[in-house]
Scaffold this active site. Structure first.
Site, PDB file in Angstrom:
ATOM      1  N   PHE A  40     -32.017 -10.654  -1.603  1.00  8.21           N
ATOM      2  CA  PHE A  40     -32.352  -9.092  -2.346  1.00  8.21           C
ATOM      3  C   PHE A  40     -33.691  -8.737  -2.805  1.00  8.21           C
ATOM      4  O   PHE A  40     -33.417  -8.058  -3.640  1.00  8.21           O
ATOM      5  CB  PHE A  40     -31.508  -8.889  -3.637  1.00  8.21           C
ATOM      6  CG  PHE A  40     -29.188  -8.719  -2.672  1.00  8.21           C
ATOM      7  CD1 PHE A  40     -29.392  -9.620  -2.270  1.00  8.21           C
ATOM      8  CD2 PHE A  40     -29.102  -7.769  -3.431  1.00  8.21           C
ATOM      9  CE1 PHE A  40     -27.891  -9.791  -1.475  1.00  8.21           C
ATOM     10  CE2 PHE A  40     -27.646  -6.948  -2.442  1.00  8.21           C
ATOM     11  CZ  PHE A  40     -26.690  -8.188  -1.804  1.00  8.21           C
ATOM     12  N   CYS A  95     -19.739   0.705  -3.626  1.00  9.17           N
ATOM     13  CA  CYS A  95     -19.857  -0.588  -4.340  1.00  9.17           C
ATOM     14  C   CYS A  95     -20.736  -0.121  -5.483  1.00  9.17           C
ATOM     15  O   CYS A  95     -20.842   0.451  -6.967  1.00  9.17           O
ATOM     16  CB  CYS A  95     -19.693  -2.198  -4.318  1.00  9.17           C
ATOM     17  SG  CYS A  95     -18.484  -2.806  -3.753  1.00  9.17           S
ATOM     18  N   GLU A 108     -18.898  -7.347   1.650  1.00 11.01           N
ATOM     19  CA  GLU A 108     -18.344  -7.057   2.930  1.00 11.01           C
ATOM     20  C   GLU A 108     -19.287  -7.552   3.842  1.00 11.01           C
ATOM     21  O   GLU A 108     -20.469  -7.761   4.139  1.00 11.01           O
ATOM     22  CB  GLU A 108     -18.825  -5.344   3.608  1.00 11.01           C
ATOM     23  CG  GLU A 108     -17.351  -4.681   2.094  1.00 11.01           C
ATOM     24  CD  GLU A 108     -17.382  -3.244   2.832  1.00 11.01           C
ATOM     25  OE1 GLU A 108     -17.856  -2.790   3.182  1.00 11.01           O
ATOM     26  OE2 GLU A 108     -17.163  -2.584   1.643  1.00 11.01           O
ATOM     27  N   ASP A 122       1.143  -0.850  -0.422  1.00 13.20           N
ATOM     28  CA  ASP A 122      -0.384   0.328  -0.269  1.00 13.20           C
ATOM     29  C   ASP A 122       1.302   1.331  -0.153  1.00 13.20           C
ATOM     30  O   ASP A 122       2.445   1.454   0.303  1.00 13.20           O
ATOM     31  CB  ASP A 122      -1.456   0.035   1.303  1.00 13.20           C
ATOM     32  CG  ASP A 122      -2.031   0.540   1.031  1.00 13.20           C
ATOM     33  OD1 ASP A 122      -3.502   0.094   0.813  1.00 13.20           O
ATOM     34  OD2 ASP A 122      -1.891   1.799   0.785  1.00 13.20           O
ATOM     35  N   ARG A 139     -19.500   4.218   3.388  1.00 15.55           N
ATOM     36  CA  ARG A 139     -19.252   5.065   2.051  1.00 15.55           C
ATOM     37  C   ARG A 139     -20.650   5.076   1.510  1.00 15.55           C
ATOM     38  O   ARG A 139     -21.126   3.650   1.710  1.00 15.55           O
ATOM     39  CB  ARG A 139     -18.519   4.415   1.227  1.00 15.55           C
ATOM     40  CG  ARG A 139     -17.168   4.880   1.636  1.00 15.55           C
ATOM     41  CD  ARG A 139     -16.572   3.774   0.557  1.00 15.55           C
ATOM     42  NE  ARG A 139     -16.720   2.876   0.863  1.00 15.55           N
ATOM     43  CZ  ARG A 139     -15.899   1.444   0.252  1.00 15.55           C
ATOM     44  NH1 ARG A 139     -14.970   1.878  -1.198  1.00 15.55           N
ATOM     45  NH2 ARG A 139     -16.165   0.298   1.001  1.00 15.55           N
ATOM     46  N   GLY A 142     -26.326   0.786  -0.408  1.00 17.12           N
ATOM     47  CA  GLY A 142     -25.490   2.165  -0.475  1.00 17.12           C
ATOM     48  C   GLY A 142     -23.991   0.975  -0.539  1.00 17.12           C
ATOM     49  O   GLY A 142     -24.049  -0.054  -0.742  1.00 17.12           O
ATOM     50  N   ASN A 194     -23.662  -6.648 -10.189  1.00 14.18           N
ATOM     51  CA  ASN A 194     -23.281  -5.573  -9.389  1.00 14.18           C
ATOM     52  C   ASN A 194     -24.533  -5.020 -10.071  1.00 14.18           C
ATOM     53  O   ASN A 194     -25.426  -4.426  -9.346  1.00 14.18           O
ATOM     54  CB  ASN A 194     -22.582  -4.668  -9.220  1.00 14.18           C
ATOM     55  CG  ASN A 194     -21.542  -5.330  -7.958  1.00 14.18           C
ATOM     56  OD1 ASN A 194     -21.896  -6.283  -7.069  1.00 14.18           O
ATOM     57  ND2 ASN A 194     -20.715  -4.466  -7.546  1.00 14.18           N
ATOM     58  N   GLY A 222     -36.658  -1.501   2.398  1.00 14.00           N
ATOM     59  CA  GLY A 222     -36.512  -0.417   2.625  1.00 14.00           C
ATOM     60  C   GLY A 222     -35.526   0.692   2.236  1.00 14.00           C
ATOM     61  O   GLY A 222     -36.058   1.625   1.212  1.00 14.00           O
ATOM     62  N   GLU A 247     -13.585 -10.381  -8.321  1.00 12.58           N
ATOM     63  CA  GLU A 247     -13.567 -10.581  -7.204  1.00 12.58           C
ATOM     64  C   GLU A 247     -15.432 -10.407  -7.080  1.00 12.58           C
ATOM     65  O   GLU A 247     -15.724  -8.997  -6.874  1.00 12.58           O
ATOM     66  CB  GLU A 247     -12.832  -9.650  -5.946  1.00 12.58           C
ATOM     67  CG  GLU A 247     -13.158  -9.861  -4.812  1.00 12.58           C
ATOM     68  CD  GLU A 247     -12.451 -11.564  -4.543  1.00 12.58           C
ATOM     69  OE1 GLU A 247     -12.000 -11.303  -5.008  1.00 12.58           O
ATOM     70  OE2 GLU A 247     -13.963 -11.634  -3.890  1.00 12.58           O
TER      71      GLU A 247
HETATM   72  C1  UGA Z   1     -21.679  -6.248  -3.353  1.00 13.18           C
HETATM   73  C2  UGA Z   1     -21.503  -7.323  -4.162  1.00 13.18           C
HETATM   74  O1  UGA Z   1     -22.690  -8.408  -2.811  1.00 13.18           O
HETATM   75  C3  UGA Z   1     -20.676  -8.197  -3.886  1.00 13.18           C
HETATM   76  O2  UGA Z   1     -20.973  -9.563  -4.361  1.00 13.18           O
HETATM   77  C4  UGA Z   1     -19.392  -7.078  -3.918  1.00 13.18           C
HETATM   78  O3  UGA Z   1     -18.256  -8.254  -4.736  1.00 13.18           O
HETATM   79  C5  UGA Z   1     -19.757  -6.693  -4.017  1.00 13.18           C
HETATM   80  O4  UGA Z   1     -20.821  -5.404  -3.933  1.00 13.18           O
HETATM   81  C6  UGA Z   1     -18.594  -5.281  -5.015  1.00 13.18           C
HETATM   82  O5  UGA Z   1     -18.491  -4.813  -5.656  1.00 13.18           O
HETATM   83  O6  UGA Z   1     -17.650  -5.244  -4.350  1.00 13.18           O
HETATM   84  P1  UGA Z   1     -21.692  -5.127  -0.384  1.00 13.18           P
HETATM   85  O7  UGA Z   1     -21.128  -3.712  -0.843  1.00 13.18           O
HETATM   86  O8  UGA Z   1     -20.629  -6.318   0.260  1.00 13.18           O
HETATM   87  O9  UGA Z   1     -21.767  -6.389  -1.994  1.00 13.18           O
HETATM   88  O10 UGA Z   1     -23.048  -5.372  -0.167  1.00 13.18           O
HETATM   89  P2  UGA Z   1     -24.391  -6.142  -0.586  1.00 13.18           P
HETATM   90  O11 UGA Z   1     -24.439  -6.731   0.467  1.00 13.18           O
HETATM   91  O12 UGA Z   1     -24.611  -6.730  -1.836  1.00 13.18           O
HETATM   92  O13 UGA Z   1     -24.975  -4.974   0.031  1.00 13.18           O
HETATM   93  C7  UGA Z   1     -25.945  -3.150  -0.856  1.00 13.18           C
HETATM   94  C8  UGA Z   1     -26.508  -2.541  -0.366  1.00 13.18           C
HETATM   95  O14 UGA Z   1     -27.736  -3.173  -0.685  1.00 13.18           O
HETATM   96  C9  UGA Z   1     -26.778  -2.588   1.201  1.00 13.18           C
HETATM   97  O15 UGA Z   1     -26.832  -1.486   1.477  1.00 13.18           O
HETATM   98  C10 UGA Z   1     -27.658  -3.464   1.829  1.00 13.18           C
HETATM   99  O16 UGA Z   1     -28.738  -2.948   2.957  1.00 13.18           O
HETATM  100  C11 UGA Z   1     -28.441  -3.159   0.151  1.00 13.18           C
HETATM  101  N1  UGA Z   1     -29.605  -4.658   0.573  1.00 13.18           N
HETATM  102  C12 UGA Z   1     -29.391  -5.616   0.230  1.00 13.18           C
HETATM  103  C13 UGA Z   1     -31.057  -3.840   0.287  1.00 13.18           C
HETATM  104  O17 UGA Z   1     -31.454  -2.815   0.434  1.00 13.18           O
HETATM  105  N2  UGA Z   1     -31.687  -4.827   0.082  1.00 13.18           N
HETATM  106  C14 UGA Z   1     -31.743  -6.177   0.138  1.00 13.18           C
HETATM  107  O18 UGA Z   1     -32.283  -7.392  -0.520  1.00 13.18           O
HETATM  108  C15 UGA Z   1     -30.327  -6.688  -0.329  1.00 13.18           C
END
Ligand code: UGA
Length: 448
Positions: A255, A266, A158, A32, A335, A263, A214, A259, A154
């Site tokens: 998914f 990603c 998180e 880094d 973020r 956010g 995504n 709600g 990837e």
């Molecule tokens: C997301 C993708 O799910 C990963 O596969 C990907 O690798 C990652 O981005 C990336 O590009 O690095 P992440 O950002 O960790 O992962 O979060 P998610 O679990 O996808 O959730 C994203 C947002 O959607 C959260 O704010 C969550 O609260 C919201 N969400 C999720 C909803 O509002 N409703 C749902 O049913 C599911």
């Protein structure tokens, strides 16, 4: 001979990848450019919250199998497989991704490679980047060495980063000679022994698989949230609707949690960068629906502010307890967090906002220092005229009204994640609001 692995960039993605590669038995060097981060990680201290990762970091920095550096010279001379895991944030004032970190990392690394090696991109990038980087590598790498570039997106989430890295759903590898792909098969031998699908393809498909995944997830969330807008006006219960359509295996229930929306670092920036890139390709209309996906998502935040105003009459001078500011549970990441955005909007409208989150307080404070950050959930709730649940941490989803009643000033709650049982609250005389369920329909469906 065992492969030596370097990981360039030690954020959520890079630090996880580095520690997991060490867990798989490889010698790993994380790089880094931030000396403070390198110092912390070398001391076995993880600068962010990710379940299971501190243990791996400690374990492998102690054995010496995992080391960190700021030196490209060291990384270039040492590694056989170099993973690029730097960020591609949204550009300021633009929807496109900022490629500065990827470009700088690739240039510095390639210029310092002194033996035959692979550069494997993991960062989420606009389609066409890898092919451009191939040319870049060719132009800066020493002619005495053979450096190949592949793309291996990837998909880790998180909160589940270690699990997703060690046992991914699938592995996608774009580009590379037969030998280079065989080397990556050695890197991922453990996952492959579990019959993890290994998809080899061209560079463009590999880049697009990531953004398509995504974009699909973001669309799925906004799809159900659009129906939440409908049920808020027409009547109906969005949770029952999601359960019912989710039982169709072609749709699936995951998914579809309505709600306050998505956010994080990603989904929001990836759907914007995809639109920007596709427009550059001359396809202005192709990804236009993603603007709607984005807008539906942002409107959910406004809806919470609207509900709060409706409940309180006015926000000025009213005290609101906000439970959760992380963009999702099991993360300290704020973020583009819908929760933090709502808290800031309430504050800007004059409310006295008191926040509690089990992990994200420091990150939230760094972004919005003027909000009140309570020392505990009880402190946040004390004297509040309204409670709003915005991140579904387990300690919030298990809340019962009796826990709050001795602390709050008024028995009003907005469930911004549809995780509480409305009946439990309304039966105790609470005003209970949620997204996608009108109070009356909540009462009807609860009494059935
Ligand atoms: C997301 C993708 O799910 C990963 O596969 C990907 O690798 C990652 O981005 C990336 O590009 O690095 P992440 O950002 O960790 O992962 O979060 P998610 O679990 O996808 O959730 C994203 C947002 O959607 C959260 O704010 C969550 O609260 C919201 N969400 C999720 C909803 O509002 N409703 C749902 O049913 C599911």
């Amino acid at each position: 001979m065992s492969l030596r692995i370097t990981v360039i960039g030690t954020g959520y993605l890079g630090a996880t990848h580095a520690a997991c590669m060490a867990e798989l038995g490889f010698e790993v060097l994380g790089l880094d450019t931030d000396p403070k981060k390198v110092e912390q990680l070398s001391a076995g201290i993880l600068p962010f919250h990710e379940p299971g990762l501190p243990e791996l970091l400690k374990k492998h920095t102690t054995t010496g199998r995992l080391r960190f550096t700021t030196s490209y010279e060291e990384a270039g001379a040492w590694g056989d497989v170099h993973f690029i895991a730097v960020g591609t944030p949204q550009k300021a004032g633009d929807h496109a991704a900022d490629m500065t970190y990827v470009d700088n990392a690739t240039t510095a690394l390639a210029a310092n490679i002194t033996k035959n090696a692979l550069i494997v991109g993991k960062s989420t990038v606009p389609v066409g980047t890898a092919r451009r980087l191939q040319e870049l590598v060719k132009s800066v790498a020493k002619t005495s060495v053979n450096v190949e570039l592949l793309w291996n997106p990837e998909f880790l989430r998180e909160g589940f980063a270690v699990h997703d890295t060690l046992t991914p759903d699938r592995l996608v590898v774009g580009g590379g000679t037969v030998e280079a792909v065989a080397t990556l098969r050695r890197v991922y031998a453990s996952a492959l022994s579990l019959d993890t699908p290994f998809i080899t393809t061209d560079l463009e498909t590999a880049e697009l698989v990531k953004v398509a995944a995504n974009a699909f997830l973001a669309t799925k969330i906004s799809f159900i949230n659009a129906f939440a807008e409908v049920t808020e006006h027409a009547g109906g219960d969005i949770r029952v609707l999601a359960d019912a359509i989710g039982l169709d295996k072609r749709i699936g229930r995951r998914f579809l949690n309505a709600g306050v929306g998505f956010g994080g670092g990603c989904l929001p920036k990836d759907i914007r960068a995809l639109q920007a890139r596709v427009s550059e390709l001359g396809l202005d209309r192709t990804m236009r629906f993603l603007s709607e996906v984005d807008e539906i998502n942002l409107r959910r935040r406004e809806r919470v502010v609207h509900l709060a105003t409706e409940i309180l009459g006015e926000l000025d001078g009213r005290t609101i307890a906000v439970l959760g500011v992380a963009f999702k549970p099991n993360s300290d990441d704020v973020r583009d967090s819908p929760a933090l955005d709502v808290a800031a909007q309430l504050y800007n409208a004059g409310a006295d906002v008191s926040i509690y989150d089990p992990e994200a307080m420091n990150n939230a404070r760094a972004r919005f220092p003027r909000l009140n950050y309570a020392d505990s959930m009880d402190d946040a709730l004390r004297g509040s005229h309204l409670t709003i649940l915005l991140t579904e941490w387990e300690e919030f989803t298990s809340l019962v009204p009796q826990q709050l009643e001795a602390l709050v000033e008024s028995n009003s709650i907005i469930d911004g994640r549809n995780v509480l049982d409305p009946q439990t609250w309304t039966e105790r005389g609470w005003r209970f609001e949620s997204l996608g369920r009108r109070s009356e329909s909540v009462l009807i469906s609860s009494s059935q």
